[in-house]
Design an enzyme around this catalytic site. Structure first.
Site, short mmCIF file in Angstrom:
data_model
loop_
_atom_site.label_atom_id
_atom_site.label_comp_id
_atom_site.label_asym_id
_atom_site.label_seq_id
_atom_site.Cartn_x
_atom_site.Cartn_y
_atom_site.Cartn_z
CG ASP A 149 42.72 -18.49 66.58
OD1 ASP A 149 41.46 -18.31 66.09
OD2 ASP A 149 43.25 -17.62 67.32
CG LEU A 192 43.86 -18.40 71.04
CD1 LEU A 192 44.04 -19.20 72.76
CD2 LEU A 192 42.36 -18.18 70.96
CB SER A 244 39.59 -9.12 60.77
OG SER A 244 39.04 -8.78 61.98
CB THR A 289 36.99 -8.65 52.89
OG1 THR A 289 36.28 -7.57 53.05
CG2 THR A 289 38.32 -8.34 52.60
CG ASP A 290 32.71 -6.25 50.81
OD1 ASP A 290 33.36 -6.21 51.86
OD2 ASP A 290 31.32 -6.01 50.91
CD GLU A 291 36.67 -3.66 54.42
OE1 GLU A 291 37.19 -3.10 54.59
OE2 GLU A 291 35.66 -4.30 55.28
CE1 TYR A 311 40.87 -7.39 56.90
CE2 TYR A 311 39.33 -5.92 55.95
CZ TYR A 311 39.70 -7.23 56.23
OH TYR A 311 39.06 -8.19 56.14
CB SER A 312 41.06 -3.57 51.81
OG SER A 312 41.45 -2.27 51.58
CE LYS A 352 41.00 -11.32 54.06
NZ LYS A 352 41.35 -12.62 54.78
CG ASN A 356 30.34 -11.91 58.09
OD1 ASN A 356 30.44 -13.03 58.25
ND2 ASN A 356 30.40 -11.45 56.76
N PRO A 408 29.85 6.45 68.72
CG PRO A 408 32.13 5.35 68.61
CD PRO A 408 30.67 5.24 69.25
NE ARG A 421 32.07 -0.44 55.15
CZ ARG A 421 32.22 1.06 54.60
NH1 ARG A 421 31.57 1.34 53.94
NH2 ARG A 421 33.40 1.41 55.10
P1 NAD Z 1 38.61 -11.91 63.93
O1 NAD Z 1 39.49 -10.72 63.73
O2 NAD Z 1 37.31 -11.97 64.73
O3 NAD Z 1 39.29 -13.15 63.93
C1 NAD Z 1 40.61 -13.53 63.43
C2 NAD Z 1 40.92 -14.80 64.09
O4 NAD Z 1 42.32 -15.20 63.40
C3 NAD Z 1 41.38 -14.52 65.36
O5 NAD Z 1 40.87 -15.74 66.20
C4 NAD Z 1 42.88 -14.51 65.76
O6 NAD Z 1 43.31 -15.23 67.18
C5 NAD Z 1 43.22 -15.47 64.68
N1 NAD Z 1 44.63 -15.33 63.86
C6 NAD Z 1 45.31 -14.12 63.63
N2 NAD Z 1 46.29 -14.18 63.45
C7 NAD Z 1 46.76 -15.64 63.39
C8 NAD Z 1 47.74 -16.35 63.22
N3 NAD Z 1 48.89 -15.57 62.75
N4 NAD Z 1 47.73 -17.64 63.23
C9 NAD Z 1 46.56 -18.29 63.61
N5 NAD Z 1 45.64 -17.61 64.01
C10 NAD Z 1 45.40 -16.23 63.92
O7 NAD Z 1 38.14 -11.85 62.16
P2 NAD Z 1 36.82 -12.35 61.57
O8 NAD Z 1 35.76 -11.22 61.49
O9 NAD Z 1 36.19 -13.61 62.09
O10 NAD Z 1 37.27 -12.75 60.09
C11 NAD Z 1 37.59 -13.81 59.78
C12 NAD Z 1 38.07 -13.86 58.20
O11 NAD Z 1 36.76 -13.31 57.43
C13 NAD Z 1 39.30 -12.74 57.97
O12 NAD Z 1 40.21 -13.51 57.03
C14 NAD Z 1 38.63 -11.76 57.45
O13 NAD Z 1 39.23 -10.88 56.34
C15 NAD Z 1 37.43 -12.16 56.56
N6 NAD Z 1 36.30 -11.53 56.50
C16 NAD Z 1 35.69 -10.73 57.73
C17 NAD Z 1 34.33 -10.04 57.50
C18 NAD Z 1 33.92 -9.36 58.61
O14 NAD Z 1 32.77 -8.62 58.41
N7 NAD Z 1 34.18 -9.63 59.88
C19 NAD Z 1 33.71 -10.00 56.18
C20 NAD Z 1 34.49 -10.70 55.09
C21 NAD Z 1 35.50 -11.49 55.58
P1 TYD Z 2 33.67 -1.84 60.80
O1 TYD Z 2 32.60 -2.59 61.63
O2 TYD Z 2 34.95 -1.30 61.27
O3 TYD Z 2 33.67 -2.67 59.46
P2 TYD Z 2 34.41 -2.09 58.20
O4 TYD Z 2 35.18 -0.94 58.37
O5 TYD Z 2 35.17 -3.36 57.90
O6 TYD Z 2 33.46 -1.84 57.14
O7 TYD Z 2 32.92 -0.61 60.30
C1 TYD Z 2 31.46 -0.40 59.56
C2 TYD Z 2 31.45 0.94 59.12
O8 TYD Z 2 30.89 1.56 60.61
C3 TYD Z 2 32.40 1.48 58.33
O9 TYD Z 2 31.96 2.45 57.42
C4 TYD Z 2 32.87 2.51 59.72
C5 TYD Z 2 31.86 2.93 60.39
N1 TYD Z 2 32.18 3.06 62.08
C6 TYD Z 2 31.62 4.27 62.70
O10 TYD Z 2 30.84 5.06 62.21
N2 TYD Z 2 31.80 4.14 64.16
C7 TYD Z 2 32.43 3.17 64.63
O11 TYD Z 2 32.90 3.28 65.79
C8 TYD Z 2 32.99 1.90 64.01
C9 TYD Z 2 33.77 1.04 64.66
C10 TYD Z 2 32.90 1.88 62.55
#
Ligand code: NAD
Ligand code: TYD
Length: 359
Positions: free
Chosen positions: A32, A34, A84, A133-135, A159-160, A163, A189, A214, A223
């Protein structure tokens, strides 16, 4: 046996790494970079576990990744590393292109080289699991059916889109080079160690700090929410039994409008840690300008993973969100270290100069 995990100090990756020893004696090498999203404090309980080897570095760093693959000879790579956060991708897309597309490309190239040098059973058993991701499927209208694995990719945010590009590269490495890949596309998640820039942890943290909550636009964006430990169990199941080259959608059958989520968080806080003035937390809800290009609805059809691999989520939304709010209430030090930025030098404070993690 060993697996290599990238991004295992982030939200989902750290939950995955923390849960791994309960089901396996295999060593986890955790690579990672970090970034701001990586927090080694998440992994504190593994500090003295010799089966967890943390390496600070970039998954796109060819020399480092080649060396890790050669040294540890993993039987699988699980790729969580990414930028992410959608809002960050709108303000600064370049990191997303660099990490999610270029970084994944370099990782694939190096894994391809390593896998090409394996032989016999080791080569046949090797897997590259890409966490997505589903996005990538874009936005649904109210009455559209949920996303299946055959939905067209229609990403709408940087982002999407980044991905989606990484998913395409993973697919291409299978079709062109035969790399044994698996891809998971999961819904939103929530759970422990979620960085408070995302909706649910932001609401929990802001509510307690007396700050506004907000809500973007009208708060009616939908979602599908999955407890993070259920996502981790799905990834373990796909790694164990997924068919090479296949994609698995992962979701919790929990479609909720954002405003409902915020109300649920407020109601749980009213119950578990009421405001000192006796007023409800929902009074802090503030409607703010909508996110540009905001996707209206995501929904996952998870029948493929359920029917073909027998996976099901263990938590309902009600049980998972209660656990999550309670976790934030039980871990004020984690929250305050994240808010103060103190988590960024947690490693040196915790381990001093002998930090294996700071290598
Ligand atoms: P996060 O942003 O919390 O964590 C990402 C991690 O990747 C961090 O620890 C960061 O330091 C590390 N990282 C970033 N760039 C790096 C690099 N160049 N080399 C090594 N490490 C690096 O993200 P998350 O929410 O834990 O998501 C993890 C994965 O799951 C992502 O690929 C995201 O697209 C996918 N995902 C997330 C969600 C969600 O709801 N959070 C849902 C579906 C899929
Ligand atoms: P987020 O947690 O950023 O995930 P994603 O955009 O990947 O779905 O946002 C979840 C939903 O909540 C999204 O529709 C945007 C909305 N949102 C708010 O309404 N207020 C906020 O402060 C944030 C961070 C997100």
């Amino acid at each position: 046996m060993t697996i290599l995990v990238t991004g295992g100090a982030g939200f989902i990756g750290s939950n995955f790494v923390l849960d791994w020893p309960a089901g396996s004696t295999e060593t986890v090498v955790n690579l990672d970079k970090l970034t701001y999203a990586g927090n080694l404090e998440n992994l504190a309980s593994l500090a003295s576990n010799p089966s967890h080897i943390f390496v600070k570095g970039d998954f796109g760093d060819t020399a480092l990744v080649k060396q890790l693959l050669a040294t540890h000879q993993p039987r699988a790579v699980v790729n969580f590393a990414a930028e992410s956060h959608v809002d960050r991708s709108i303000h600064g897309p370049e990191d997303f292109i660099q990490t999610n597309i270029v970084g994944t490309f370099h990782l694939l190239e190096n894994v391809r080289g390593y896998w090409g040098g394996l032989e016999g059973d080791a080569k046949a058993a090797f897997r590259f699991l890409h966490v997505s991701t589903d996005e990538v499927y874009g936005s649904l209208a109210k009455t559209d059916p949920a996303f299946t694995e055959t939905n067209r990719y229609e990403p709408n945010s940087p982002y999407s889109a980044s991905k989606a590009a990484s998913d395409h590269l993973v697919r291409a490495y299978h079709h062109t080079y035969g790399l044994p890949v698996l891809t998971t596309n999961c819904s939103n998640n929530y759970g422990p160690f979620h960085f408070p820039e995302k909706l649910i942890p932001l609401m929990i943290v802001n509510a307690q700090a007396g700050k506004p909550l907000p809500v973007y636009g009208d708060g009616q964006q939908v979602r599908d929410w999955l407890y993070v430990k259920d996502h981790c169990s799905a990834i373990r199941r796909v790694l164990e039994a997924g068919a090479v080259g296949e994609v698995y959608n992962v979701g919790g059958w929990n479609e909720k409008p954002n405003l409902d989520i915020v109300h649920t968080v407020c109601a749980l806080l009213d119950e578990l840690k009421p405001r000192t003035d006796g007023k409800p937390y929902k009074e802090q809800i503030t409607y703010v300008t909508d996110r540009p290009g905001h996707d209206r609805r995501y929904a996952i059809d998870a029948r493929k993973i359920e029917q073909q691999l027998g996976w099901k989520p263990a938590e309902t939304f009600e049980s998972g969100i209660r656990k999550t709010v309670q976790w934030y209430l039980d871990n004020p030090a984690w929250v305050s270290n994240v808010l103060s930025g103190g988590y960024r030098d947690w490693v040196s404070k915790q381990y001093g100069n002998t930090a294996k993690a700071a290598a």
